[in-house]
Write a protein that holds these residues in place. Structure first.
Motif, PDB file in Angstrom:
ATOM      1  N   PHE A 128      60.606  94.037  11.540  1.00 54.33           N
ATOM      2  CA  PHE A 128      60.880  93.924  12.974  1.00 54.33           C
ATOM      3  C   PHE A 128      60.513  92.533  13.499  1.00 54.33           C
ATOM      4  O   PHE A 128      61.296  91.902  14.217  1.00 54.33           O
ATOM      5  N   VAL A 129      59.341  92.045  13.117  1.00 57.27           N
ATOM      6  CA  VAL A 129      58.901  90.717  13.564  1.00 57.27           C
ATOM      7  C   VAL A 129      59.855  89.638  13.045  1.00 57.27           C
ATOM      8  O   VAL A 129      60.251  88.726  13.774  1.00 57.27           O
ATOM      9  N   ASP A 130      60.236  89.767  11.781  1.00 60.69           N
ATOM     10  CA  ASP A 130      61.149  88.783  11.200  1.00 60.69           C
ATOM     11  C   ASP A 130      62.524  88.855  11.859  1.00 60.69           C
ATOM     12  O   ASP A 130      63.184  87.826  12.070  1.00 60.69           O
ATOM     13  N   HIS A 131      62.967  90.060  12.181  1.00 59.26           N
ATOM     14  CA  HIS A 131      64.269  90.220  12.836  1.00 59.26           C
ATOM     15  C   HIS A 131      64.249  89.577  14.226  1.00 59.26           C
ATOM     16  O   HIS A 131      65.214  88.904  14.616  1.00 59.26           O
ATOM     17  N   ALA A 132      63.152  89.787  14.949  1.00 57.98           N
ATOM     18  CA  ALA A 132      63.018  89.170  16.268  1.00 57.98           C
ATOM     19  C   ALA A 132      62.991  87.643  16.142  1.00 57.98           C
ATOM     20  O   ALA A 132      63.621  86.934  16.934  1.00 57.98           O
ATOM     21  N   ARG A 133      62.286  87.143  15.134  1.00 55.00           N
ATOM     22  CA  ARG A 133      62.254  85.685  14.903  1.00 55.00           C
ATOM     23  C   ARG A 133      63.643  85.157  14.570  1.00 55.00           C
ATOM     24  O   ARG A 133      64.075  84.130  15.102  1.00 55.00           O
ATOM     25  N   ASN A 134      64.354  85.859  13.695  1.00 56.22           N
ATOM     26  CA  ASN A 134      65.710  85.437  13.335  1.00 56.22           C
ATOM     27  C   ASN A 134      66.640  85.459  14.542  1.00 56.22           C
ATOM     28  O   ASN A 134      67.513  84.600  14.692  1.00 56.22           O
TER      29      ASN A 134
ATOM     30  N   MET B  36      65.852  98.118  14.985  1.00 58.08           N
ATOM     31  CA  MET B  36      65.059  97.536  13.912  1.00 58.08           C
ATOM     32  C   MET B  36      63.600  97.964  14.013  1.00 58.08           C
ATOM     33  O   MET B  36      62.932  98.140  12.984  1.00 58.08           O
ATOM     34  N   TYR B  37      63.095  98.134  15.241  1.00 58.08           N
ATOM     35  CA  TYR B  37      61.711  98.592  15.373  1.00 58.08           C
ATOM     36  C   TYR B  37      61.553  99.973  14.758  1.00 58.08           C
ATOM     37  O   TYR B  37      60.567 100.258  14.066  1.00 58.08           O
ATOM     38  N   SER B  38      62.529 100.849  15.011  1.00 52.49           N
ATOM     39  CA  SER B  38      62.448 102.198  14.475  1.00 52.49           C
ATOM     40  C   SER B  38      62.657 102.224  12.970  1.00 52.49           C
ATOM     41  O   SER B  38      61.885 102.833  12.237  1.00 52.49           O
ATOM     42  N   ALA B  39      63.710 101.534  12.501  1.00 48.71           N
ATOM     43  CA  ALA B  39      64.042 101.592  11.078  1.00 48.71           C
ATOM     44  C   ALA B  39      63.102 100.756  10.223  1.00 48.71           C
ATOM     45  O   ALA B  39      62.920 101.058   9.040  1.00 48.71           O
ATOM     46  N   GLY B  40      62.485  99.713  10.807  1.00 49.13           N
ATOM     47  CA  GLY B  40      61.715  98.797   9.995  1.00 49.13           C
ATOM     48  C   GLY B  40      60.246  98.670  10.316  1.00 49.13           C
ATOM     49  O   GLY B  40      59.572  97.807   9.758  1.00 49.13           O
TER      50      GLY B  40
END
Length: 384
Positions: free
Chosen positions: A50-56, A39-43
């Motif tokens: 990336f931040v939202d994905h980590a939060r989720n 996600m860091y690479s793609a987003g």
């Protein structure tokens, strides 16, 4: 003066952590690592993905931890209310839901918008597991008919939105419960033979049935386009076939070792549609190649195998059915997502667990894993 010494932190946390299934947790952490990396690479240039994905992910893991503390008996007690609540929300969505891109899938509850169909991914197998537990040792064919009725109600409501992808996931989760409950093979095999024959006939008659003037009775027009695009993406390379073609190019260009972290040209030049959600496996395959895909498959395989081991050793019929259905639901997610990105299944909008962006999907994932861990904890505590 009496001094009361507080116990150390570990002593206070130990009751919460005892009985956790370590192999399952290791598989989850392994997949979380790859999910954050991808996600860091793609987003990283896609807003706050990336931040939202980590939060989720933190939210999902927190829910997993909390649900794991709940004994399966209490989970069984909420089966009927949760199922009834979910079906009620689906009916409310059909009547008052918000329509986006031609689909009425969201419901405004004031503070936010929710997608009630996600709740049924858990509520439906939970309800069916409760149903068969209550009839353990007394199963007759009317019980299976009633179970199919409980399954078809949410499936049809979700398919009508239309959201065939989520509907099929709910249907699959319920069918796993019915299968594990003892559905006779003499009823399963004819359906499998008919399905195989239907696929062969579909492929053989593709030139005729995909003509614009041919109407498909059971599917909507956009669903017909998805199937026909799968059979021959080159007929509409800049339209319906664009997703499949670009996904195949990205995965193929990754080769054995991939182009390298954050070096995916198809990804960062935005040739891959939905590169942080449904088609994130294409971005993953481009940057990490076959070796990265194998590492991801090892994590999913470990998770699924461990889940099946937990199911086989569960103490009650309810826990066996629930653990088996939840575990095979993970398999369905992975198979359908990787299959549609690779061009062997139609594009139906199914996320890849831990890897794809999506808050509701991550919450559902955390609840499912919490159920598995709860069942595993009971099994270990009974043995001790």
């Amino acid at each position: 003066m009496t001094v009361i010494e507080r116990p150390p932190l570990w002593s206070r946390l130990k009751p919460w952590l005892v009985g956790f299934d370590i192999p399952l947790l290791l598989a989850v952490l392994w997949l979380c690592f790859w999910g954050l990396l991808c996600m860091y690479s793609a987003g990283y240039d896609h807003g706050t993905r990336f931040v939202d994905h980590a939060r989720n992910m933190v939210l999902g893991l927190t829910l997993m931890f909390l649900v794991a503390q709940v004994p399966p008996q209490r989970l069984m007690a909420v089966a009927i209310p949760l199922y009834a609540f979910g079906v009620t929300l689906l009916i409310a969505t059909a009547l008052f839901g918000i329509t986006k891109k031609g689909a009425t899938r969201w419901l405004n509850i004031g503070i936010t918008q929710i997608q009630p169909s996600e709740l049924l991914k858990i509520a439906t197998p939970l309800m069916l597991a409760w149903w068969f537990q209550k009839r353990e040792g007394l199963l007759r064919w009317p019980d299976f008919i009633a179970a199919f009725g409980l399954l078809l109600l949410p499936f049809l409501l979700i398919a009508k939105q239309p959201d065939l992808g989520t509907g099929l996931l709910v249907l699959a989760a319920g069918l796993y419960v019915i299968f594990f409950a003892g559905l006779p093979w003499r009823l399963i095999l004819p359906v499998m033979v008919l399905a195989a024959a239907g696929i062969v006939a579909l492929v053989a008659s593709e030139d005729h049935i995909c003509e614009p003037d041919v109407k498909w009775v059971l599917l909507k027009e956009y669903q017909k386009h998805r199937v026909c695009t799968l059979l021959d993406p080159s007929k509409d390379p800049l339209g319906k076939g664009f997703h499949i073609i670009q996904g195949e190019i990205a995965i193929g260009s990754g080769g054995v070792t991939g182009k390298g972290f954050m070096q995916g040209t198809q990804t960062h030049l935005e040739f891959i549609p939905e590169r942080t959600t449904d088609f994130i496996f294409a971005a993953f395959g481009e940057e990490f190649g076959l070796m990265g895909a194998l590492a991801l498959l090892i994590g999913f395989s470990a998770l699924i195998l461990r889940g099946l081991m937990i199911a086989s050793d569960a103490p009650t019929l309810f826990t066996r059915l629930m653990a088996g259905a939840v575990t095979l639901s993970f398999f369905t997610y992975v198979f359908v997502n990787m299959g549609m990105v690779s061009g062997i299944l139609p594009v139906v909008g199914v996320p890849l667990p831990f890897i794809s962006y999506g808050g509701t999907a991550m919450v559902t994932l955390g609840l499912s894993l919490g159920l598995l861990l709860s069942i595993a904890r009971v099994r270990k505590l009974v043995k001790t």
